[in-house]
Scaffold this motif. Structure first.
Motif, short mmCIF file in Angstrom:
data_model
loop_
_atom_site.label_atom_id
_atom_site.label_comp_id
_atom_site.label_asym_id
_atom_site.label_seq_id
_atom_site.Cartn_x
_atom_site.Cartn_y
_atom_site.Cartn_z
N VAL A 14 0.81 -1.12 -0.02
CA VAL A 14 0.22 0.15 0.10
C VAL A 14 0.62 1.18 -0.14
O VAL A 14 0.56 2.22 -0.70
CB VAL A 14 -0.91 -0.01 1.14
N LYS A 15 2.02 1.17 0.64
CA LYS A 15 2.91 2.35 0.64
C LYS A 15 3.84 2.27 -0.37
O LYS A 15 4.33 3.51 -0.63
CB LYS A 15 3.65 2.22 2.07
N ASP A 16 4.36 1.43 -0.90
CA ASP A 16 5.17 1.38 -2.22
C ASP A 16 4.52 0.90 -3.60
O ASP A 16 4.87 -0.12 -3.94
CB ASP A 16 6.35 0.58 -1.82
N MET A 17 3.64 1.79 -4.01
CA MET A 17 2.89 1.27 -4.91
C MET A 17 2.84 2.38 -6.07
O MET A 17 2.89 3.54 -5.76
CB MET A 17 1.35 0.80 -4.91
N MET A 18 2.75 1.91 -7.41
CA MET A 18 2.80 3.04 -8.39
C MET A 18 1.39 2.59 -9.29
O MET A 18 0.68 3.37 -9.52
CB MET A 18 3.89 2.61 -9.53
N ILE A 19 1.10 1.21 -9.44
CA ILE A 19 -0.07 0.95 -10.05
C ILE A 19 -0.94 0.00 -9.21
O ILE A 19 -2.23 0.63 -8.67
CB ILE A 19 0.06 0.17 -11.50
N ALA A 20 -0.70 -1.25 -8.76
CA ALA A 20 -1.25 -1.92 -8.04
C ALA A 20 -0.53 -2.32 -6.72
O ALA A 20 -1.09 -2.99 -5.63
CB ALA A 20 -1.89 -3.08 -8.81
N GLY A 21 0.75 -1.92 -6.69
CA GLY A 21 1.60 -2.46 -5.28
C GLY A 21 2.29 -3.74 -5.67
O GLY A 21 2.65 -4.22 -4.55
N ILE A 22 2.12 -4.50 -6.75
CA ILE A 22 2.46 -5.77 -6.88
C ILE A 22 4.08 -5.79 -6.82
O ILE A 22 4.57 -6.74 -6.07
CB ILE A 22 2.24 -6.52 -8.30
N CYS A 23 4.80 -4.92 -7.35
CA CYS A 23 6.18 -4.87 -7.64
C CYS A 23 6.75 -4.33 -5.95
O CYS A 23 7.74 -5.03 -5.44
CB CYS A 23 6.73 -4.07 -8.54
N GLY A 24 6.21 -3.36 -5.29
CA GLY A 24 6.39 -3.27 -3.94
C GLY A 24 6.35 -4.41 -3.02
O GLY A 24 6.97 -4.68 -2.17
N GLY A 25 5.11 -5.14 -3.26
CA GLY A 25 4.84 -6.46 -2.39
C GLY A 25 5.80 -7.47 -2.63
O GLY A 25 6.36 -8.18 -1.44
N LEU A 26 6.26 -7.63 -4.12
CA LEU A 26 7.34 -8.64 -4.10
C LEU A 26 8.69 -8.26 -3.70
O LEU A 26 9.48 -8.88 -3.06
CB LEU A 26 7.60 -8.60 -5.80
N ALA A 27 8.84 -6.79 -3.79
CA ALA A 27 10.34 -6.43 -2.98
C ALA A 27 10.26 -6.57 -1.59
O ALA A 27 11.30 -6.85 -1.08
CB ALA A 27 10.40 -4.88 -3.48
N ASP A 28 9.12 -6.51 -0.83
CA ASP A 28 9.20 -6.61 0.59
C ASP A 28 9.06 -7.90 0.91
O ASP A 28 9.74 -8.55 2.01
CB ASP A 28 7.65 -5.96 1.24
N TYR A 29 8.59 -8.95 0.04
CA TYR A 29 8.54 -10.22 0.20
C TYR A 29 10.06 -10.83 0.36
O TYR A 29 10.47 -11.75 1.07
CB TYR A 29 7.77 -10.94 -0.63
N PHE A 30 10.66 -10.47 -0.80
CA PHE A 30 11.99 -10.81 -1.10
C PHE A 30 13.26 -10.02 -0.62
O PHE A 30 14.21 -10.47 -0.47
CB PHE A 30 12.37 -10.93 -2.76
N ASP A 31 12.76 -9.11 0.22
CA ASP A 31 13.63 -8.00 1.07
C ASP A 31 14.71 -7.37 0.11
O ASP A 31 15.88 -7.48 0.22
CB ASP A 31 14.25 -8.75 2.11
N ILE A 32 14.34 -7.07 -1.12
CA ILE A 32 15.10 -6.20 -1.91
C ILE A 32 14.59 -4.99 -2.22
O ILE A 32 13.18 -4.60 -2.16
CB ILE A 32 15.50 -7.27 -3.33
N ASP A 33 15.41 -4.13 -3.27
CA ASP A 33 14.65 -2.78 -3.70
C ASP A 33 13.48 -2.84 -4.59
O ASP A 33 13.64 -3.64 -5.52
CB ASP A 33 15.80 -1.98 -4.10
N SER A 34 12.65 -1.96 -4.44
CA SER A 34 11.51 -2.20 -5.32
C SER A 34 11.71 -1.90 -6.80
O SER A 34 11.15 -2.28 -7.84
CB SER A 34 10.17 -1.42 -4.77
N THR A 35 12.84 -0.93 -6.92
CA THR A 35 13.10 -0.57 -8.36
C THR A 35 13.79 -1.65 -9.00
O THR A 35 13.39 -1.66 -10.32
CB THR A 35 14.25 0.47 -8.06
N LEU A 36 14.45 -2.60 -8.45
CA LEU A 36 14.90 -3.86 -9.18
C LEU A 36 13.88 -4.70 -9.66
O LEU A 36 13.81 -5.16 -10.71
CB LEU A 36 15.66 -4.70 -8.30
N VAL A 37 12.61 -4.87 -8.67
CA VAL A 37 11.42 -5.68 -9.25
C VAL A 37 10.75 -5.06 -10.48
O VAL A 37 10.45 -5.55 -11.67
CB VAL A 37 10.52 -5.94 -8.19
N ARG A 38 10.76 -3.46 -10.50
CA ARG A 38 10.13 -3.01 -11.44
C ARG A 38 10.89 -2.97 -12.90
O ARG A 38 10.24 -3.21 -13.84
CB ARG A 38 10.06 -1.50 -11.10
#
Length: 69
Positions: free
Chosen positions: A16-40
């Motif tokens: 909810v806090k690290d979202m651009m469209i639906a929060g998928i990349c931010g959620g994946l980044a939190d789950y794998f403990d990596i930067d959300s920019t890499l997931v995007r």
């Protein structure tokens, strides 16, 4: 007497806090403990080169629940 809360298993949630469209990349980044920019960037490459990134993103948008606040 202290009450100790046990953490359950780690679950994938849409951010909810690290979202651009639906929060998928931010959620994946939190789950794998990596930067959300890499997931995007990975999603962007899969969209550009394989074309499967859009389909994967839409499916995850439907299936993955939003995190609670």
């Amino acid at each position: 007497m202290q009450i100790i809360e046990k953490e359950g298993p780690k679950r994938l949630k849409r951010s909810v806090k690290d979202m651009m469209i639906a929060g998928i990349c931010g959620g994946l980044a939190d789950y794998f403990d990596i930067d959300s920019t890499l997931v995007r960037l990975v999603f962007a490459f899969t969209v550009l080169f394989a074309g499967t990134g859009i389909l994967a993103y839409l499916i995850m948008w439907i299936i993955v629940p939003k995190e609670n606040y």
